[in-house]
Design an enzyme around this catalytic site. Structure first.
Site, mmCIF file in Angstrom:
data_model
loop_
_atom_site.group_PDB
_atom_site.id
_atom_site.type_symbol
_atom_site.label_atom_id
_atom_site.label_comp_id
_atom_site.label_asym_id
_atom_site.label_seq_id
_atom_site.Cartn_x
_atom_site.Cartn_y
_atom_site.Cartn_z
ATOM 1 N N GLY A 101 0.780 -1.231 0.000
ATOM 2 C CA GLY A 101 0.000 0.000 0.000
ATOM 3 C C GLY A 101 0.809 1.277 0.000
ATOM 4 N N GLU A 102 1.914 1.330 0.732
ATOM 5 C CA GLU A 102 2.667 2.569 0.865
ATOM 6 C C GLU A 102 4.048 2.561 0.195
ATOM 7 O OE1 GLU A 102 1.255 1.050 3.506
ATOM 8 O OE2 GLU A 102 -0.443 2.371 3.848
ATOM 9 N N PRO A 103 4.845 1.490 0.326
ATOM 10 C CA PRO A 103 6.214 1.537 -0.218
ATOM 11 C C PRO A 103 6.330 1.922 -1.691
ATOM 12 C CG PRO A 103 5.959 -0.370 1.212
ATOM 13 C CD PRO A 103 4.600 0.226 1.054
#
Length: 214
Positions: free
Chosen positions: A147-149
């Site tokens: 989701g974020e990296p």
């Protein structure tokens, strides 16, 4: 006794539970072992951009991403997460300028002045590949976060823009008849249109026309 339809039975059960004030919801909270949250995410991103020297607008022609999801639990979900995070990164690196006044208050009041990614700012060709890795004993079902990296992979757009600006500055000096070139310049984050335009040269049209006359 005849058969009872499932829908009718559920409806009657809900009505009776409501009548007797019975809570039909349930919840649980899973706390994994700390070692399952300590791992490395691997990914690579390459982007190709086109910079308009007159306006400073950056068009992302193509972006290619490969990302390590461990063993993906749902490839369709992970692809959406990777693409979404990358587009969010485009906003961070290229568009979303956080302006404040002398009192520290945010100046933009909406998307009219605070520019977020839209359908015309995402890559025209967007290729994402998930790299399924081997089994991990300590990870939750051998999966990794997606989701974020991948947001950080959008730095490839910023780097490609910087390379395009460098070539534009070289061309500007050639139009001036100069051979020396200083490749040192600072490209801010976000690299908005005005910043890109300024770094490419505010008088490139005039200099180009003068080079044709000379």
């Amino acid at each position: 006794m005849g058969s009872v339809e499932w829908g009718i039975m559920i409806l009657e059960g809900l009505i009776e539970a409501t009548r007797q004030a019975v809570n039909l919801s349930t919840s649980s909270y899973y706390v994994p072992d700390s070692s399952s949250m300590q791992y490395l995410n691997y990914g690579a991103g390459v982007s190709e951009v086109e910079v308009n020297l007159l306006t400073g607008q950056t068009t992302i022609l193509q972006s290619d991403i490969i990302y390590d999801c461990g063993q993906s639990l749902n490839p369709a979900v992970d692809l959406g997460q990777i693409e979404g995070a990358f587009v969010q990164g485009i906003g961070f690196f290229m568009l979303e300028e956080y302006l404040s006044n002398l009192d520290g208050l945010v100046i933009p009041e909406g998307t009219w002045t605070y520019k977020i990614p839209t359908i015309d700012t995402i890559p025209r060709q967007f290729n994402v590949e998930i790299m399924n890795n081997r089994h991990h004993k300590k990870l939750l079902l051998s999966s990794k976060a997606s989701g974020e990296p991948p947001l950080l992979l959008a730095v490839s757009v910023h780097c490609a823009t910087r390379a395009a600006i460098r070539e534009a500055r070289k061309q500007l000096l050639r139009w001036k008849g100069l051979n020396e070139f200083d490749s040192t310049f600072q490209l801010e984050v976000p690299a908005t249109m005005s910043i890109v335009k300024k770094l490419c040269g505010l008088e490139n049209v005039e200099i180009y026309l003068q080079s044709l006359l000379s």
